[in-house]
Design a protein around this motif. Structure first.
Motif, PDB file in Angstrom:
ATOM      1  N   LYS A 233      -5.745   9.324  -4.375  1.00 32.60           N
ATOM      2  CA  LYS A 233      -5.405   7.980  -4.390  1.00 32.60           C
ATOM      3  C   LYS A 233      -6.016   7.552  -2.909  1.00 32.60           C
ATOM      4  O   LYS A 233      -6.122   8.332  -1.980  1.00 32.60           O
ATOM      5  CB  LYS A 233      -4.275   7.422  -4.442  1.00 32.60           C
ATOM      6  CG  LYS A 233      -3.148   7.703  -3.386  1.00 32.60           C
ATOM      7  CD  LYS A 233      -1.951   6.929  -3.415  1.00 32.60           C
ATOM      8  CE  LYS A 233      -0.832   7.281  -2.129  1.00 32.60           C
ATOM      9  NZ  LYS A 233       0.188   6.364  -2.327  1.00 32.60           N
TER      10      LYS A 233
ATOM     11  N   THR B  79      -6.398   3.469  -0.585  1.00 31.92           N
ATOM     12  CA  THR B  79      -5.662   2.305  -0.569  1.00 31.92           C
ATOM     13  C   THR B  79      -6.548   1.358   0.281  1.00 31.92           C
ATOM     14  O   THR B  79      -6.167   0.256   0.219  1.00 31.92           O
ATOM     15  CB  THR B  79      -4.226   2.363  -0.136  1.00 31.92           C
ATOM     16  OG1 THR B  79      -4.227   3.073   1.422  1.00 31.92           O
ATOM     17  CG2 THR B  79      -3.314   3.316  -0.928  1.00 31.92           C
TER      18      THR B  79
ATOM     19  N   THR C  52      -5.258  -0.799  -9.083  1.00 37.36           N
ATOM     20  CA  THR C  52      -4.137  -1.732  -8.882  1.00 37.36           C
ATOM     21  C   THR C  52      -4.589  -2.884  -7.972  1.00 37.36           C
ATOM     22  O   THR C  52      -5.034  -2.608  -6.955  1.00 37.36           O
ATOM     23  CB  THR C  52      -2.690  -1.034  -8.532  1.00 37.36           C
ATOM     24  OG1 THR C  52      -1.657  -2.105  -8.647  1.00 37.36           O
ATOM     25  CG2 THR C  52      -3.068  -0.376  -7.141  1.00 37.36           C
TER      26      THR C  52
ATOM     27  N   ASN D 101       2.973   2.036  -7.910  1.00 40.05           N
ATOM     28  CA  ASN D 101       1.880   2.436  -8.718  1.00 40.05           C
ATOM     29  C   ASN D 101       1.399   3.661  -8.758  1.00 40.05           C
ATOM     30  O   ASN D 101       0.397   3.984  -9.560  1.00 40.05           O
ATOM     31  CB  ASN D 101       0.652   1.340  -8.682  1.00 40.05           C
ATOM     32  CG  ASN D 101       0.921   0.064  -8.660  1.00 40.05           C
ATOM     33  OD1 ASN D 101       1.475  -0.301  -9.934  1.00 40.05           O
ATOM     34  ND2 ASN D 101       0.829  -0.912  -7.875  1.00 40.05           N
TER      35      ASN D 101
ATOM     36  N   GLY E 106      -0.143  -7.949  -9.208  1.00 43.06           N
ATOM     37  CA  GLY E 106       0.631  -7.905 -10.190  1.00 43.06           C
ATOM     38  C   GLY E 106       0.941  -6.285 -10.240  1.00 43.06           C
ATOM     39  O   GLY E 106       2.083  -6.200 -11.092  1.00 43.06           O
ATOM     40  N   ASN E 107       0.394  -5.676  -9.360  1.00 47.69           N
ATOM     41  CA  ASN E 107       1.168  -4.219  -9.300  1.00 47.69           C
ATOM     42  C   ASN E 107       1.340  -3.415 -10.590  1.00 47.69           C
ATOM     43  O   ASN E 107       1.901  -2.724 -10.766  1.00 47.69           O
ATOM     44  CB  ASN E 107       2.668  -4.396  -8.815  1.00 47.69           C
ATOM     45  CG  ASN E 107       2.540  -4.730  -7.220  1.00 47.69           C
ATOM     46  OD1 ASN E 107       1.858  -4.334  -6.544  1.00 47.69           O
ATOM     47  ND2 ASN E 107       3.659  -5.598  -6.918  1.00 47.69           N
ATOM     48  N   LYS E 108       0.022  -3.683 -11.206  1.00 44.59           N
ATOM     49  CA  LYS E 108      -0.072  -2.944 -12.606  1.00 44.59           C
ATOM     50  C   LYS E 108      -1.275  -2.214 -12.712  1.00 44.59           C
ATOM     51  O   LYS E 108      -2.218  -2.612 -12.151  1.00 44.59           O
ATOM     52  CB  LYS E 108      -0.076  -3.901 -13.952  1.00 44.59           C
ATOM     53  CG  LYS E 108       1.266  -4.728 -14.162  1.00 44.59           C
ATOM     54  CD  LYS E 108       1.280  -5.240 -15.314  1.00 44.59           C
ATOM     55  CE  LYS E 108       0.163  -6.404 -15.484  1.00 44.59           C
ATOM     56  NZ  LYS E 108       0.492  -7.428 -14.423  1.00 44.59           N
ATOM     57  N   LEU E 109      -1.481  -0.865 -13.001  1.00 40.79           N
ATOM     58  CA  LEU E 109      -2.682  -0.097 -13.274  1.00 40.79           C
ATOM     59  C   LEU E 109      -3.290  -0.516 -14.225  1.00 40.79           C
ATOM     60  O   LEU E 109      -3.058  -0.840 -15.428  1.00 40.79           O
ATOM     61  CB  LEU E 109      -2.078   1.279 -13.257  1.00 40.79           C
ATOM     62  CG  LEU E 109      -1.916   2.111 -12.017  1.00 40.79           C
ATOM     63  CD1 LEU E 109      -1.205   3.408 -12.576  1.00 40.79           C
ATOM     64  CD2 LEU E 109      -3.118   2.297 -11.027  1.00 40.79           C
TER      65      LEU E 109
ATOM     66  N   ARG F 287       0.894  -1.079  -0.105  1.00 43.23           N
ATOM     67  CA  ARG F 287       0.046   0.028  -0.064  1.00 43.23           C
ATOM     68  C   ARG F 287       0.821   1.333  -0.005  1.00 43.23           C
ATOM     69  O   ARG F 287       0.392   2.383   0.401  1.00 43.23           O
ATOM     70  CB  ARG F 287      -0.828  -0.215   1.191  1.00 43.23           C
ATOM     71  CG  ARG F 287      -1.900  -1.409   1.284  1.00 43.23           C
ATOM     72  CD  ARG F 287      -3.048  -1.061   0.724  1.00 43.23           C
ATOM     73  NE  ARG F 287      -3.979  -2.258   0.945  1.00 43.23           N
ATOM     74  CZ  ARG F 287      -4.675  -2.687  -0.146  1.00 43.23           C
ATOM     75  NH1 ARG F 287      -4.743  -1.967  -1.268  1.00 43.23           N
ATOM     76  NH2 ARG F 287      -5.230  -3.845  -0.036  1.00 43.23           N
TER      77      ARG F 287
ATOM     78  N   TYR G 270      -8.303  -6.649  -2.701  1.00 42.45           N
ATOM     79  CA  TYR G 270      -8.547  -5.366  -2.220  1.00 42.45           C
ATOM     80  C   TYR G 270      -7.514  -4.188  -3.066  1.00 42.45           C
ATOM     81  O   TYR G 270      -6.351  -4.014  -2.678  1.00 42.45           O
ATOM     82  CB  TYR G 270      -8.285  -5.259  -0.546  1.00 42.45           C
ATOM     83  CG  TYR G 270      -9.048  -6.121  -0.032  1.00 42.45           C
ATOM     84  CD1 TYR G 270      -8.273  -7.549   0.241  1.00 42.45           C
ATOM     85  CD2 TYR G 270     -10.154  -5.959   0.513  1.00 42.45           C
ATOM     86  CE1 TYR G 270      -9.323  -8.620   0.934  1.00 42.45           C
ATOM     87  CE2 TYR G 270     -10.961  -6.820   1.317  1.00 42.45           C
ATOM     88  CZ  TYR G 270     -10.371  -8.081   1.526  1.00 42.45           C
ATOM     89  OH  TYR G 270     -11.372  -8.895   2.185  1.00 42.45           O
ATOM     90  N   PRO G 271      -8.196  -3.845  -4.274  1.00 43.29           N
ATOM     91  CA  PRO G 271      -7.149  -2.915  -4.883  1.00 43.29           C
ATOM     92  C   PRO G 271      -7.050  -1.750  -4.410  1.00 43.29           C
ATOM     93  O   PRO G 271      -7.921  -1.282  -3.287  1.00 43.29           O
ATOM     94  CB  PRO G 271      -7.969  -2.802  -6.259  1.00 43.29           C
ATOM     95  CG  PRO G 271      -9.537  -2.865  -5.665  1.00 43.29           C
ATOM     96  CD  PRO G 271      -9.475  -4.016  -4.738  1.00 43.29           C
TER      97      PRO G 271
ATOM     98  N   PHE H 246      -6.370   1.319 -16.205  1.00 51.43           N
ATOM     99  CA  PHE H 246      -7.183   2.561 -16.236  1.00 51.43           C
ATOM    100  C   PHE H 246      -8.511   2.583 -16.984  1.00 51.43           C
ATOM    101  O   PHE H 246      -8.863   1.705 -17.822  1.00 51.43           O
ATOM    102  CB  PHE H 246      -6.431   3.245 -17.252  1.00 51.43           C
ATOM    103  CG  PHE H 246      -5.192   4.022 -16.512  1.00 51.43           C
ATOM    104  CD1 PHE H 246      -3.903   3.261 -16.912  1.00 51.43           C
ATOM    105  CD2 PHE H 246      -5.019   5.186 -16.093  1.00 51.43           C
ATOM    106  CE1 PHE H 246      -2.728   3.811 -16.321  1.00 51.43           C
ATOM    107  CE2 PHE H 246      -3.919   5.733 -15.284  1.00 51.43           C
ATOM    108  CZ  PHE H 246      -2.588   4.911 -15.692  1.00 51.43           C
TER     109      PHE H 246
ATOM    110  N   PHE I 115      -7.212   5.192  -7.789  1.00 52.91           N
ATOM    111  CA  PHE I 115      -6.498   6.339  -8.158  1.00 52.91           C
ATOM    112  C   PHE I 115      -7.323   7.200  -8.971  1.00 52.91           C
ATOM    113  O   PHE I 115      -8.158   6.681  -9.742  1.00 52.91           O
ATOM    114  CB  PHE I 115      -5.206   5.832  -8.881  1.00 52.91           C
ATOM    115  CG  PHE I 115      -4.202   5.015  -8.145  1.00 52.91           C
ATOM    116  CD1 PHE I 115      -4.670   3.693  -8.117  1.00 52.91           C
ATOM    117  CD2 PHE I 115      -3.211   5.601  -7.572  1.00 52.91           C
ATOM    118  CE1 PHE I 115      -3.539   2.905  -7.282  1.00 52.91           C
ATOM    119  CE2 PHE I 115      -2.415   4.616  -6.827  1.00 52.91           C
ATOM    120  CZ  PHE I 115      -2.584   3.455  -6.702  1.00 52.91           C
TER     121      PHE I 115
END
Lengths: 118, 111
Positions: free
Chosen positions: B49, B51, B93, A105, B96-99, A101, B30-31, B101, B34
């Motif tokens: 953002k 979290t 996100t 990103n 895989g830690n990719k956004l 967290r 749990y994304p 959109f 943003f």
């Protein structure tokens, strides 16, 4: 100077030509990304790299290749450009941060490279 | 897979009007959520953002609350200015830690 610099900013080329878009960053971030933006489609991930030895395909990698020459440099190539690759291309960087967290990103984007393939 | 749905634009408002741009999402786990903003001729930049559920992100008068029960992250501002004219992107996100959109919503603010 900008944190993330893309060159060229604008390029017009012909079908079948090889094109390279370059990206350099001064953020010191390990992670770099290439996105393309098309009207009505938002941003789609082409390739990403989490460090110099790590290259991963995104959702639309066909027709593209990348090279991570150094931590600060990440280039995108179109080996044989076609008209439907006409788009605005963005390079971005991020820092993995500490923990899921953290700053991971939170992307820093370049100003974009507008490519037109005739 | 993960997805983000935004209201289509353009949204045209008069200066000082109230703004809402709707964003809903589909994701496993749990994304983090943003909002990015793209001013004319520029790249995207992070606006705010959140979290975890019930977090409120805020910046420059904009706010958005992470609503897990409705899988939403709507962007609001009480009084928009001409300088807020831009394209706004909701993103998430997950693994895989990719956004991922959304398609973006163009806002035009007129005097």
């Amino acid at each position: 100077d900008a944190d993330v610099t893309q060159t060229p900013r604008n390029r017009i080329t012909k079908t079948g030509k090889r094109i390279m878009l370059e990206c350099s960053q001064t953020k010191g971030h390990d992670r770099m990304y290439w996105y393309r933006q098309d009207p009505g489609l938002g941003l789609r991930l082409i390739y990403y790299s989490f460090d110099v030895k790590d290259i991963n395909k995104g959702e639309i990698s066909d027709g593209y290749s990348v090279s991570r020459q150094a931590q600060a440099k990440f280039s995108l190539s179109l080996e044989s450009a076609i008209p439907n690759q006409t788009a605005l291309y963005f390079c971005a960087t991020s820092d993995p941060g500490n923990g899921p967290r953290s700053g991971a990103n939170v992307l820093t984007f370049g100003a974009g490279s507008r490519l037109t393939v005739l | 897979g993960n997805s983000v749905t935004q209201m289509e634009g353009p949204v045209t408002l008069s200066e000082e009007a109230f703004l809402t741009i709707n964003c809903t999402y589909t994701a496993t786990g749990y994304p983090s959520l943003f909002w990015y903003v793209q001013y004319p001729g520029e790249g995207l930049q992070l606006l705010l953002k959140a979290t975890k559920a019930d977090d409120k992100g805020s910046n420059k008068g904009f706010e958005a609350t992470y609503r897990k029960e409705t899988t939403s992250f709507h962007l609001e501002k009480g009084s928009v200015q001409v300088s807020d004219s831009a394209v706004y992107f909701c993103a998430l996100t997950g693994g895989g830690n990719k956004l991922t959109f959304g398609t973006g919503t163009q806002l035009k603010v007129e005097l």
